[in-house]
Write a protein that holds these residues in place. Structure first.
Motif, PDB file in Angstrom:
ATOM      1  N   ALA A 171       0.737  -1.181  -0.023  1.00 28.98           N
ATOM      2  CA  ALA A 171       0.163  -0.225   0.062  1.00 28.98           C
ATOM      3  C   ALA A 171       0.946   1.242  -0.009  1.00 28.98           C
ATOM      4  N   GLY A 172       1.985   1.093   0.861  1.00 29.00           N
ATOM      5  CA  GLY A 172       2.784   2.480   0.955  1.00 29.00           C
ATOM      6  C   GLY A 172       3.624   2.601  -0.368  1.00 29.00           C
ATOM      7  N   ILE A 173       3.802   1.767  -1.150  1.00 29.23           N
ATOM      8  CA  ILE A 173       4.501   1.567  -2.600  1.00 29.23           C
ATOM      9  C   ILE A 173       3.598   2.221  -3.469  1.00 29.23           C
ATOM     10  N   PHE A 174       2.407   1.731  -3.474  1.00 30.01           N
ATOM     11  CA  PHE A 174       1.383   1.941  -4.369  1.00 30.01           C
ATOM     12  C   PHE A 174       0.985   3.503  -4.338  1.00 30.01           C
ATOM     13  N   ASP A 179      -4.226  10.384   0.984  1.00 31.04           N
ATOM     14  CA  ASP A 179      -5.650   9.997   0.823  1.00 31.04           C
ATOM     15  C   ASP A 179      -5.819   8.559  -0.010  1.00 31.04           C
ATOM     16  N   GLN A 180      -4.727   8.394  -0.774  1.00 34.90           N
ATOM     17  CA  GLN A 180      -4.915   6.993  -1.387  1.00 34.90           C
ATOM     18  C   GLN A 180      -4.450   5.859  -0.175  1.00 34.90           C
ATOM     19  N   PHE A 187     -11.084   0.947   3.174  1.00 33.83           N
ATOM     20  CA  PHE A 187     -12.123   0.339   2.450  1.00 33.83           C
ATOM     21  C   PHE A 187     -11.647  -1.195   2.147  1.00 33.83           C
ATOM     22  N   LEU A 188     -10.509  -1.496   2.642  1.00 36.88           N
ATOM     23  CA  LEU A 188     -10.084  -2.983   2.389  1.00 36.88           C
ATOM     24  C   LEU A 188      -9.604  -3.565   3.968  1.00 36.88           C
ATOM     25  N   VAL A 189      -8.687  -2.955   4.327  1.00 39.56           N
ATOM     26  CA  VAL A 189      -8.079  -3.396   5.540  1.00 39.56           C
ATOM     27  C   VAL A 189      -9.103  -3.541   6.615  1.00 39.56           C
TER      28      VAL A 189
END
Length: 267
Positions: A171-174, A179-180, A187-189
């Motif tokens: 997630a951190g790389i993406f 906000d992302q 919405f996922l974790v």
């Protein structure tokens, strides 16, 4: 023995132990510097969950899987808190470094992709275990919830922290903005953590949702910790060990590949 300079062999050896330890130590110190947010806040949140359920449901709620509801609930809340904190540790570290522009300080040292992954995930594991110990101590003190089988508790807390630390790295790389990152967490974790048997046995779900739960690694992490703490579970801990172990291998493999290539980090 003289230092070798053969092509492909780094002068400090095939594994940069000092560099890996330094990165892991940095990640641990990073969350310990704000211990009131990373240690005390999860303990307070877990206590609030238990207090709210006690007040709202109280003795009206019958036993779940043969144990009192609050006893059943404690391992789920512990595990949910562990995986959320493990995810937050790596995701916030990488996202902050990218947003602030100092990710180069991590990429410049002579660390391989695998060593970077080990260093970051070590911080997530340390934070996960610290949170687990604090909440387990509170559960033992106030709810008399002990450890039936510490081996399974340690195993699933470790695997859950590795899995979530790896997902946090992804997630951190993406993410290019906070906000992302918040969207991935919200919405996922969080939904997967809440809907993985934290507050209920999946036997209470309709057949279709039970099937979905059995392919969710979060469910097996929570179920495995519950088995280790109170001796009851919805599935075999050995099945959970296989599923979560496979999920960890896939996630860590993706992290290694992305870190090795500098995907979304060097641009």
């Amino acid at each position: 023995m003289a230092e070798q300079t053969i092509m492909g062999v780094r002068r400090f050896g095939r594994v940069n132990w000092l560099g890996t330890w330094t990165l892991a130590h940095r990640e641990i110190r990073r969350f310990m510097n704000v211990w009131s947010q990373t240690v005390m806040a999860p303990l307070i949140n877990a206590g609030l969950f238990l207090m709210i359920f006690t007040i709202a449901i109280g003795p009206q709620r019958g036993d779940v899987m043969g144990v009192p509801f609050m006893t059943f609930l404690a391992p789920g809340i512990l595990t949910m808190t562990v995986i959320q904190n493990a995810f937050a540790n790596t995701s916030s570290s990488l996202a902050s470094a990218k947003v602030q522009g100092n990710i180069v300080d991590t990429l410049m040292p002579p660390l391989s992709g695998a060593e970077l992954v080990v260093g970051y995930i070590s911080g997530a594991v340390a934070r996960g275990f610290l949170v687990a110990v604090v909440i387990a101590a509170g559960a033992a003190l106030f709810l008399d919830v002990g450890m039936r089988n510490p081996f399974w508790v340690v195993t699933f807390v470790l695997l859950g922290s590795i899995l979530m630390g790896g997902l946090g790295m992804i997630a951190g790389i993406f993410a290019n903005k906070f906000d992302q990152l918040a969207a991935i967490s919200n919405f996922l974790v969080t939904p997967l953590a809440f809907l993985s048997g934290t507050f209920y046995s999946i036997d209470a779900l309709p057949g279709f949702l039970q099937t979905l739960s059995h392919v969710n690694p979060f469910f097996y992490v929570i179920d495995g910790v519950r088995y280790g703490m109170i001796g009851v579970s919805d599935s075999s801990p050995w099945v959970g060990l296989g599923v979560v172990g496979l999920a960890c291998a896939v996630v860590v493999g993706i992290c290694w590949r992305w870190m090795d290539r500098g995907y979304r980090l060097k641009s």
